[in-house]
Design an enzyme around this catalytic site. Structure first.
Site, PDB file in Angstrom:
ATOM      1  CD  GLU A 136      -3.107  -0.794   2.185  1.00  0.00           C
ATOM      2  OE1 GLU A 136      -3.809   0.223   2.260  1.00  0.00           O
ATOM      3  OE2 GLU A 136      -3.188  -1.722   3.024  1.00  0.00           O
ATOM      4  CG  HIS A 178       5.239 -28.735   6.310  1.00  0.00           C
ATOM      5  ND1 HIS A 178       5.617 -30.007   6.667  1.00  0.00           N
ATOM      6  CD2 HIS A 178       5.389 -27.975   7.428  1.00  0.00           C
ATOM      7  CE1 HIS A 178       5.962 -30.022   7.945  1.00  0.00           C
ATOM      8  NE2 HIS A 178       5.835 -28.797   8.432  1.00  0.00           N
ATOM      9  CE  LYS A 231     -12.218   0.408   0.841  1.00  0.00           C
ATOM     10  NZ  LYS A 231     -11.767   1.108   2.032  1.00  0.00           N
TER      11      LYS A 231
HETATM   12  O1  PA5 Z   1      -5.056   0.863   4.479  1.00  0.00           O
HETATM   13  C1  PA5 Z   1      -6.088   1.060   3.838  1.00  0.00           C
HETATM   14  O2  PA5 Z   1      -6.413   2.176   3.392  1.00  0.00           O
HETATM   15  C2  PA5 Z   1      -7.041  -0.099   3.563  1.00  0.00           C
HETATM   16  O3  PA5 Z   1      -6.413  -1.318   3.764  1.00  0.00           O
HETATM   17  C3  PA5 Z   1      -8.289   0.036   4.456  1.00  0.00           C
HETATM   18  O4  PA5 Z   1      -7.932  -0.141   5.793  1.00  0.00           O
HETATM   19  C4  PA5 Z   1      -9.357  -0.982   4.057  1.00  0.00           C
HETATM   20  O5  PA5 Z   1      -9.776  -0.743   2.734  1.00  0.00           O
HETATM   21  C5  PA5 Z   1     -10.572  -0.936   4.966  1.00  0.00           C
HETATM   22  O6  PA5 Z   1     -11.026   0.372   5.161  1.00  0.00           O
HETATM   23  P1  PA5 Z   1     -11.318   0.868   6.657  1.00  0.00           P
HETATM   24  O7  PA5 Z   1     -10.027   0.726   7.390  1.00  0.00           O
HETATM   25  O8  PA5 Z   1     -11.763   2.281   6.531  1.00  0.00           O
HETATM   26  O9  PA5 Z   1     -12.404  -0.031   7.181  1.00  0.00           O
END
Ligand code: PA5
Length: 350
Positions: free
Chosen positions: A238, A254, A346
């Site tokens: 990310e 394994h 999303k």
């Molecule tokens: O780091 C991020 O932006 C994502 O992994 C979010 O955490 C994920 O999409 C879920 O969203 P939220 O944390 O708002 O529930």
């Protein structure tokens, strides 16, 4: 290679700005130690948890995705060998069948609008589970069925809010289980001091990030460090928009171990997260695995951090690897804050 102790403060610290809301990912990650102690559990929540814990609680399930799921995974790992009841981290729309009205659900979503989390939360409500919500707002914060809504400050990226989310979930679970609360203030203080040590060691976050540029890291953990390895993989994905993987010992012994003869592997970088709490068999397995990988021409890195508890070890490695991921983002010339594809997906899901 181990993380070495160092001496004086470095340029790293000059970049620290302890603003209340950080404007870039680097600043957000630098607030990690501070954020660990920002939330205090109120008396009402405490009493609710104690009451539930004393009333034949069947188990605890955390509901969350991505950056908001990590807190649940860490808590699940921490209590694996001590909790008399199941503690599970659910990262799905659906809830396991065995989660019933005797269970407590902790729905965690930083935005409060994550579809899978909201769906699982609605299912938990339908099954009359006792519900806590943790987030900065959104639809989750409007759930009137929540016994307590733990409000997290807004303005962060979900993954950077990990210390806030983790402390909230940890506090709740410790209280539900009736165990001694962890002294997060002490850990926070230790982590703040670590930064200078890392910067002056051979494995300064930027040095490790430079070593990872152009490589595909595979973070390998065991026991409590499995979620830490997973978190590191997600942070590289990310923040640095880089490919990364994780695996766990003993399971990797394994299957994955057989792939380390593959000729198309020149940029794979195994990173073993070593724990001071490994038992003899795990230690031996990781030592042998490291040697096998070396024999096949890989250059595994060994990361370990001295600590006074498992939880401190998990958090120190997390803080360190978070910094590595942001340094790698800078080297790769990408913005660690933006998550365009996650947002687009999303959006398209509607
Ligand atoms: O780091 C991020 O932006 C994502 O992994 C979010 O955490 C994920 O999409 C879920 O969203 P939220 O944390 O708002 O529930």
């Amino acid at each position: 290679m181990d993380l070495l102790k160092g001496g004086s403060y470095s340029v790293f610290l000059e970049r620290v700005k302890m603003t209340s809301v950080a404007s870039d990912m680097y600043e957000m990650v630098m607030q990690f130690p501070d954020l660990l102690t920002k939330l205090k559990m109120d008396q009402d929540t405490k009493e609710t948890c104690i009451r539930l814990g004393n009333n034949g609680l069947g188990g605890v399930v955390t509901l969350g995705m991505g950056g908001s799921a990590i807190a649940g995974l860490y808590v699940q790992a921490l209590f694996l060998d001590s909790s008399p009841i199941p503690i599970i981290a659910n990262r799905e729309y659906i809830l396991p069948k065995y989660v019933d009205s005797n269970w407590c659900a902790i729905a965690v979503s930083y935005s409060g609008n994550t579809e899978e989390t909201l769906t699982a939360c609605n299912e938990a409500i339908k099954r009359n589970c006792r519900l806590f919500t943790v987030g900065s707002g959104g639809k989750l914060s409007q759930k009137s069925e929540s016994l307590n809504k733990i409000k997290i400050p807004g303005g962060y990226q979900p993954r950077a809010a990990f210390p806030l989310l983790f402390s909230a979930v940890l506090n709740l679970v410790e209280c539900l289980l009736g165990t001694e609360p962890t002294d997060l203030a002490e850990i926070s203080e230790t982590l703040s001091k670590r930064l200078a040590q890392w910067e002056n060691s051979r494995l300064a976050p930027r040095t490790v990030a430079q070593d990872l540029a152009g490589k595909i890291p595979v973070f390998i953990g065991s026991r409590d460090l499995v979620p830490v390895a997973y978190r590191a993989k997600c942070q590289i994905n990310e923040n640095a928009k880089g490919m990364a993987f994780f695996s766990q010992i003993p399971e990797a012994n394994h299957n994955e171990i057989e792939s380390f003869v593959d000729k198309n592997r020149s940029n794979i970088k195994p990173i073993f997260l070593r724990s001071s709490y490994e038992d003899a068999r795990i230690k031996k397995r990781i030592d042998i695995t490291t040697s096998l990988y070396e024999e096949e021409g890989f250059s595994p890195v060994r990361l370990s951090i001295e600590s006074s508890s498992k939880i401190e070890e998990m958090l120190a490695l997390t803080y360190y690897l978070d910094l590595v991921s942001v340094e790698l983002a800078h080297i790769r010339g990408v913005d660690p804050l933006s998550v365009e594809r996650i947002s687009r997906l999303k959006g398209e899901l509607g």
